[in-house]
Write a protein that holds these residues in place. Structure first.
Motif, mmCIF file in Angstrom:
data_model
loop_
_atom_site.group_PDB
_atom_site.id
_atom_site.type_symbol
_atom_site.label_atom_id
_atom_site.label_comp_id
_atom_site.label_asym_id
_atom_site.label_seq_id
_atom_site.Cartn_x
_atom_site.Cartn_y
_atom_site.Cartn_z
ATOM 1 N N MET A 52 -11.253 39.136 -17.703
ATOM 2 C CA MET A 52 -10.354 38.209 -17.073
ATOM 3 C C MET A 52 -10.483 38.302 -15.563
ATOM 4 S SD MET A 52 -6.514 37.707 -18.686
ATOM 5 C CE MET A 52 -6.036 39.340 -18.361
ATOM 6 N N LYS A 53 -10.385 37.171 -14.896
ATOM 7 C CA LYS A 53 -10.416 37.178 -13.439
ATOM 8 C C LYS A 53 -9.115 37.765 -12.910
ATOM 9 C CE LYS A 53 -13.345 33.148 -12.845
ATOM 10 N NZ LYS A 53 -13.443 31.798 -12.269
ATOM 11 N N SER A 54 -9.207 38.482 -11.836
ATOM 12 C CA SER A 54 -8.002 39.058 -11.250
ATOM 13 C C SER A 54 -7.365 38.072 -10.274
ATOM 14 C CB SER A 54 -8.333 40.362 -10.530
ATOM 15 O OG SER A 54 -9.252 40.111 -9.488
ATOM 16 N N ASP A 55 -6.068 38.187 -10.097
ATOM 17 C CA ASP A 55 -5.286 37.413 -9.134
ATOM 18 C C ASP A 55 -5.273 35.901 -9.387
ATOM 19 O OD1 ASP A 55 -4.697 39.770 -7.771
ATOM 20 O OD2 ASP A 55 -6.514 39.601 -6.566
ATOM 21 N N ILE A 56 -5.447 35.456 -10.630
ATOM 22 C CA ILE A 56 -5.347 34.026 -10.912
ATOM 23 C C ILE A 56 -4.135 33.709 -11.784
ATOM 24 C CG2 ILE A 56 -7.813 33.653 -10.684
ATOM 25 C CD1 ILE A 56 -7.865 33.353 -13.781
ATOM 26 N N HIS A 57 -3.490 34.710 -12.341
ATOM 27 C CA HIS A 57 -2.359 34.491 -13.240
ATOM 28 C C HIS A 57 -1.045 34.648 -12.486
ATOM 29 C CE1 HIS A 57 -4.997 34.324 -16.675
ATOM 30 N NE2 HIS A 57 -5.614 35.384 -16.205
ATOM 31 N N PRO A 58 -0.027 33.843 -12.822
ATOM 32 C CA PRO A 58 1.263 33.964 -12.137
ATOM 33 C C PRO A 58 1.963 35.275 -12.494
ATOM 34 C CG PRO A 58 1.404 32.380 -13.925
ATOM 35 C CD PRO A 58 -0.032 32.787 -13.809
ATOM 36 N N ASP A 59 2.864 35.689 -11.629
ATOM 37 C CA ASP A 59 3.645 36.904 -11.851
ATOM 38 C C ASP A 59 4.558 36.703 -13.060
ATOM 39 O OD1 ASP A 59 4.857 39.394 -11.383
ATOM 40 O OD2 ASP A 59 6.467 38.423 -10.252
ATOM 41 N N TYR A 60 4.576 37.663 -13.957
ATOM 42 C CA TYR A 60 5.382 37.630 -15.173
ATOM 43 C C TYR A 60 6.474 38.665 -15.008
ATOM 44 C CZ TYR A 60 5.982 36.935 -20.230
ATOM 45 O OH TYR A 60 6.455 36.616 -21.480
ATOM 46 N N SER A 86 9.508 35.635 -17.814
ATOM 47 C CA SER A 86 9.089 34.288 -17.466
ATOM 48 C C SER A 86 8.221 34.308 -16.217
ATOM 49 C CB SER A 86 10.335 33.429 -17.208
ATOM 50 O OG SER A 86 9.973 32.158 -16.753
ATOM 51 N N THR A 87 7.522 33.196 -15.989
ATOM 52 C CA THR A 87 6.796 33.017 -14.732
ATOM 53 C C THR A 87 7.618 32.196 -13.755
ATOM 54 O OG1 THR A 87 5.684 31.050 -15.584
ATOM 55 C CG2 THR A 87 4.542 33.165 -15.844
#
Length: 73
Positions: free
Chosen positions: A1-9, A26-27
């Protein structure tokens, strides 16, 4: 998985229309934010089975009924 592309959960608090509340992940928002719901399964007629009411803001429903009311069965 790419790092730093997903929102904070993170954890938020959700308050239902009847005042009950629960915590969920939630995001949406930030850690510890509170989400106040205007419509939820306890109040919306789609879930409760009661006949819903339509709010007529600025006469929009009346204008629609005047224009298209004769098309009904």
């Amino acid at each position: 998985m790419k790092s730093d592309i997903h929102p904070d959960y993170h954890t938020i608090k959700v308050i239902m229309t009847d005042g009950t509340e629960y915590e969920t992940r939630s995001t949406w928002g930030n850690q510890g934010d509170v989400m106040n719901l205007d419509v939820d399964p306890k109040s919306h007629h789609a879930w409760t089975g009661s006949a819903g009411t339509i709010l007529d803001r600025d006469g929009r429903v009346s204008k629609f009924n005047n224009k298209f009311g004769s098309l009904g069965l």
